[in-house]
Design a protein around this motif. Structure first.
Motif, mmCIF file in Angstrom:
data_model
loop_
_atom_site.group_PDB
_atom_site.id
_atom_site.type_symbol
_atom_site.label_atom_id
_atom_site.label_comp_id
_atom_site.label_asym_id
_atom_site.label_seq_id
_atom_site.Cartn_x
_atom_site.Cartn_y
_atom_site.Cartn_z
ATOM 1 N N ALA A 182 11.942 41.828 64.875
ATOM 2 C CA ALA A 182 10.465 41.950 64.539
ATOM 3 C C ALA A 182 9.672 43.216 64.727
ATOM 4 O O ALA A 182 8.652 43.316 64.990
ATOM 5 N N SER A 183 10.166 44.199 63.880
ATOM 6 C CA SER A 183 9.809 45.605 64.037
ATOM 7 C C SER A 183 8.788 45.711 62.780
ATOM 8 O O SER A 183 7.953 46.571 63.171
ATOM 9 N N GLY A 184 8.473 44.805 62.003
ATOM 10 C CA GLY A 184 7.588 44.808 60.912
ATOM 11 C C GLY A 184 8.216 45.171 59.533
ATOM 12 O O GLY A 184 9.404 44.850 59.353
ATOM 13 N N PHE A 185 7.465 45.122 58.367
ATOM 14 C CA PHE A 185 8.137 45.121 57.013
ATOM 15 C C PHE A 185 7.586 46.348 56.443
ATOM 16 O O PHE A 185 6.717 47.043 56.232
ATOM 17 N N CYS A 186 8.819 47.090 55.823
ATOM 18 C CA CYS A 186 8.567 48.396 55.035
ATOM 19 C C CYS A 186 7.986 47.696 53.666
ATOM 20 O O CYS A 186 8.396 46.968 52.940
ATOM 21 N N PRO A 187 6.724 48.383 53.258
ATOM 22 C CA PRO A 187 6.201 47.920 52.263
ATOM 23 C C PRO A 187 6.822 48.302 50.708
ATOM 24 O O PRO A 187 6.529 49.352 50.111
ATOM 25 N N VAL A 188 7.792 47.888 50.258
ATOM 26 C CA VAL A 188 8.995 48.597 49.747
ATOM 27 C C VAL A 188 8.484 48.550 47.972
ATOM 28 O O VAL A 188 8.536 49.598 47.451
ATOM 29 N N ALA A 189 7.649 47.464 47.676
ATOM 30 C CA ALA A 189 7.098 47.458 46.407
ATOM 31 C C ALA A 189 6.039 48.747 46.237
ATOM 32 O O ALA A 189 6.257 49.413 45.150
ATOM 33 N N ALA A 190 5.301 48.736 47.039
ATOM 34 C CA ALA A 190 4.247 49.884 47.089
ATOM 35 C C ALA A 190 4.945 51.241 46.912
ATOM 36 O O ALA A 190 4.392 52.084 46.464
ATOM 37 N N CYS A 191 6.072 51.491 47.955
ATOM 38 C CA CYS A 191 6.588 52.640 48.022
ATOM 39 C C CYS A 191 7.370 52.834 46.687
ATOM 40 O O CYS A 191 7.432 54.116 46.196
ATOM 41 N N LEU A 192 8.035 51.744 46.177
ATOM 42 C CA LEU A 192 8.713 52.153 44.778
ATOM 43 C C LEU A 192 7.711 52.441 43.802
ATOM 44 O O LEU A 192 7.954 53.259 42.982
ATOM 45 N N GLU A 193 6.400 51.986 43.620
ATOM 46 C CA GLU A 193 5.265 52.061 42.841
ATOM 47 C C GLU A 193 4.971 53.338 42.692
ATOM 48 O O GLU A 193 4.766 54.078 41.822
ATOM 49 N N ALA A 194 5.021 53.868 44.101
ATOM 50 C CA ALA A 194 4.370 55.380 44.192
ATOM 51 C C ALA A 194 5.627 56.513 43.916
ATOM 52 O O ALA A 194 5.197 57.574 43.839
ATOM 53 N N GLY A 195 6.855 55.946 43.526
ATOM 54 C CA GLY A 195 7.775 56.759 43.254
ATOM 55 C C GLY A 195 8.820 57.183 44.265
ATOM 56 O O GLY A 195 9.755 58.221 44.169
ATOM 57 N N ILE A 196 8.686 56.683 45.422
ATOM 58 C CA ILE A 196 9.584 56.909 46.487
ATOM 59 C C ILE A 196 11.215 56.333 46.045
ATOM 60 O O ILE A 196 11.121 55.127 45.729
ATOM 61 N N ASN A 197 11.921 57.211 46.428
ATOM 62 C CA ASN A 197 13.494 56.465 46.269
ATOM 63 C C ASN A 197 13.636 55.642 47.739
ATOM 64 O O ASN A 197 13.660 56.223 48.602
ATOM 65 N N VAL A 198 13.938 54.394 47.482
ATOM 66 C CA VAL A 198 14.126 53.433 48.568
ATOM 67 C C VAL A 198 15.624 53.016 48.517
ATOM 68 O O VAL A 198 15.995 52.505 47.308
ATOM 69 N N ALA A 199 16.216 53.099 49.454
ATOM 70 C CA ALA A 199 17.810 52.938 49.400
ATOM 71 C C ALA A 199 17.807 51.847 50.531
ATOM 72 O O ALA A 199 16.988 51.400 51.143
ATOM 73 N N LEU A 200 19.159 51.202 50.633
ATOM 74 C CA LEU A 200 19.159 50.186 51.714
ATOM 75 C C LEU A 200 20.361 50.554 52.637
ATOM 76 O O LEU A 200 21.281 51.298 52.516
ATOM 77 N N GLY A 201 20.178 49.970 53.948
ATOM 78 C CA GLY A 201 21.381 50.061 55.057
ATOM 79 C C GLY A 201 21.234 48.783 55.691
ATOM 80 O O GLY A 201 20.180 48.100 55.762
ATOM 81 N N ALA A 213 15.233 42.172 48.312
ATOM 82 C CA ALA A 213 14.383 41.492 47.048
ATOM 83 C C ALA A 213 13.577 40.485 47.619
ATOM 84 O O ALA A 213 12.315 40.341 47.057
ATOM 85 N N LEU A 214 14.041 39.629 48.131
ATOM 86 C CA LEU A 214 13.132 38.413 48.582
ATOM 87 C C LEU A 214 11.986 38.862 49.652
ATOM 88 O O LEU A 214 10.715 38.450 49.390
ATOM 89 N N LEU A 215 12.273 39.577 50.457
ATOM 90 C CA LEU A 215 11.118 40.133 51.409
ATOM 91 C C LEU A 215 9.980 41.020 50.649
ATOM 92 O O LEU A 215 8.878 40.798 51.031
ATOM 93 N N ALA A 216 10.660 41.766 49.864
ATOM 94 C CA ALA A 216 9.437 42.759 48.935
ATOM 95 C C ALA A 216 8.783 41.707 48.001
ATOM 96 O O ALA A 216 7.314 41.929 48.190
ATOM 97 N N LYS A 217 9.223 40.394 47.667
ATOM 98 C CA LYS A 217 8.377 39.579 46.869
ATOM 99 C C LYS A 217 7.252 38.923 47.755
ATOM 100 O O LYS A 217 6.227 38.910 47.574
ATOM 101 N N GLY A 218 7.712 38.485 49.059
ATOM 102 C CA GLY A 218 6.864 37.948 50.086
ATOM 103 C C GLY A 218 5.655 38.937 50.633
ATOM 104 O O GLY A 218 4.752 38.574 50.656
ATOM 105 N N VAL A 219 6.150 40.063 50.959
ATOM 106 C CA VAL A 219 5.294 41.097 51.510
ATOM 107 C C VAL A 219 4.223 41.471 50.478
ATOM 108 O O VAL A 219 3.015 41.768 50.797
ATOM 109 N N SER A 220 4.827 41.653 49.369
ATOM 110 C CA SER A 220 3.634 42.069 48.423
ATOM 111 C C SER A 220 2.761 41.010 47.587
ATOM 112 O O SER A 220 1.608 41.220 46.878
ATOM 113 N N GLY A 221 3.367 39.755 47.634
ATOM 114 C CA GLY A 221 2.764 38.634 47.048
ATOM 115 C C GLY A 221 2.966 38.749 45.591
ATOM 116 O O GLY A 221 2.119 38.185 44.693
#
Length: 437
Positions: A284-303, A323-331
């Protein structure tokens, strides 16, 4: 022309070019590298392979890159579940580590992690843990690719007594490993709240001199950020930026607490994000705003993070969750489509580690780190789009073959270099000891 291996596949998904799927094509491999990718009929006309693998019901993808792990913590999987991060760390994990971590613990835990990762299609892992020399030794023994984290804390642990000792031992290990073809190294200061300014300045100097990346937990929880603001007057990211750490050689792991200004500044720095969605969800640490980060041009990897907080090292599941979480967080249902999710699990991880010239895609000239996934199972039928099915439907039990640098490490689900019965006996022994009050 004679070559070592041809793999004929129903589909090849190279990641580069993006979204491309080759049907009835072959990979041609020689001396551990991909030398051609072409139609299967043409392949057998042009090349004479020493070995031919016919996998007509399989898709080939690049080996998955687990860009953040604590491999040996597999032996603590399930020990302290359903707790928030700092309670989990301070009251359960750190005491268990004080009691149990040793060279033998790291050896056996790393072996368990490598077995699990190979059976799930991971061919490269980026690690951060005690006794990194043992992790490196086991990675070499089993033929998996690894980036070994040279850990740093301010306080004493079983591996070193103070920051300068961690740095000295890390530099010595880097020098020892620099000729290992499947290994690389990164400085791995644990987190802003466990490493002070002076050691970070020293790490930056050495990283610049040796061309090493830096790998660190950052903005993992709101509490971490708030505590740092109270203590220093700035956020952890602001502090790291003022110290000069944020650059294309920096990997910030977790990054669940980011506003739009921080995203823009981080993007401008060229630094990378390593997203660990399942660990973040479980703690329950929170959600990385992946969609916004990718849109800004940040390289996002997975671990995956460590098994103690996940509780597995399943990069296929991590990719689907991301993939699913990014959709839910970004709407936005179009956020992180399947092709992008696969890229995050492969090429983006390679880029974060500075290994994208070597791995991350099935490109001619790169190392033959290859995974074959059986798509004929009923769970992945009907098959309209192999790429989408791999991201949204495949389980790791469908990973049938894995090659690292052309070496066959998983053959029809059988690990070619690890005795599972022997490994299970060691794990059962640790379970008995750790589970005894």
């Amino acid at each position: 022309m004679q070559v070592d291996l041809i793999i004929q596949a129903g589909w090849i998904i190279p990641v580069e070019p993006a979204s491309v799927i080759y049907e009835n094509h072959s990979l041609v491999i020689d001396k551990g590298r991909i030398i051609d990718l072409l139609d299967s009929k043409q392949a057998l006309q042009q090349y004479q392979p020493h070995s031919l693998q016919v996998l007509d019901k399989h898709a080939l993808i690049p080996g998955l890159v687990n860009c953040h792990s604590h491999a040996a913590m597999t032996l603590l999987s399930g020990l302290a579940d359903d707790l928030p991060l700092m309670d989990w760390l301070q009251n359960h994990i750190w005491p268990a580590e004080q009691k149990w971590v040793s060279e033998a613990f790291v050896r056996d835990g790393t072996d368990l992690a490598i077995a699990e990762m190979l059976r799930g299609g991971t061919t490269c892992f980026n690690d951060m843990y005690f006794f990194p020399e043992v992790t490196a030794q086991q990675a070499v023994l089993h033929g998996i690719r690894a980036n070994i984290g040279l850990i740093v804390f301010d306080f004493p642990t079983i591996w070193a007594e103070h920051a300068d000792a961690y740095i000295a031992k890390g530099l010595a290990l880097h020098d020892e490993l620099r000729h290992q073809p499947l290994l690389s190294t990164s400085f791995a200061p644990h987190a802003p709240y466990t490493v002070s300014d002076e050691p970070l300045r020293k790490l930056l100097t050495f990283a610049d001199e040796l061309n090493l990346t830096i790998h660190m937990h950052v903005h993992e929880t709101r509490q971490e950020v708030e505590n740092q603001i109270k203590q220093t007057g700035v956020t952890p990211l602001q502090r790291l930026n003022e110290l000069g750490l944020l650059s294309p050689g920096f990997m910030g792991v977790h990054m669940t607490q980011l506003d739009s200004e921080e995203i823009a500044a981080y993007a401008a720095s060229g630094a990378h994000i390593v997203h660990c969605p399942e660990s973040n969800l479980k703690l329950a640490s929170g959600f990385c705003p992946v969609a916004a980060c990718l849109e800004a041009g940040i390289n996002v990897a997975l671990g995956t993070d460590g098994s103690a907080s996940n509780n597995d090292l399943d990069m296929l599941a991590e990719m689907r969750t991301a993939a699913l979480l990014a959709k839910g967080v970004s709407g936005n249902a179009g956020a992180v489509p399947a092709a992008q999710a696969l890229q995050m699990a492969t090429l983006n991880g390679a880029r974060a580690l500075g290994l994208d010239d070597e791995i991350g895609s099935l490109s001619i000239g790169k190392a033959a780190d290859v995974v074959a996934i059986d798509l004929s199972e009923i769970e992945t039928q009907p098959l309209f789009n192999p790429l989408s099915q791999i991201v949204y439907a495949v389980s790791r039990q469908q990973v049938q073959h894995v090659w690292v640098a052309g070496r066959h490490l998983l053959d029809k689900r059988r690990l070619t270099g690890i005795d599972l019965a022997e490994l299970q006996a060691k794990v059962q022994s640790w379970q008995s000891r750790i589970g005894t009050p």
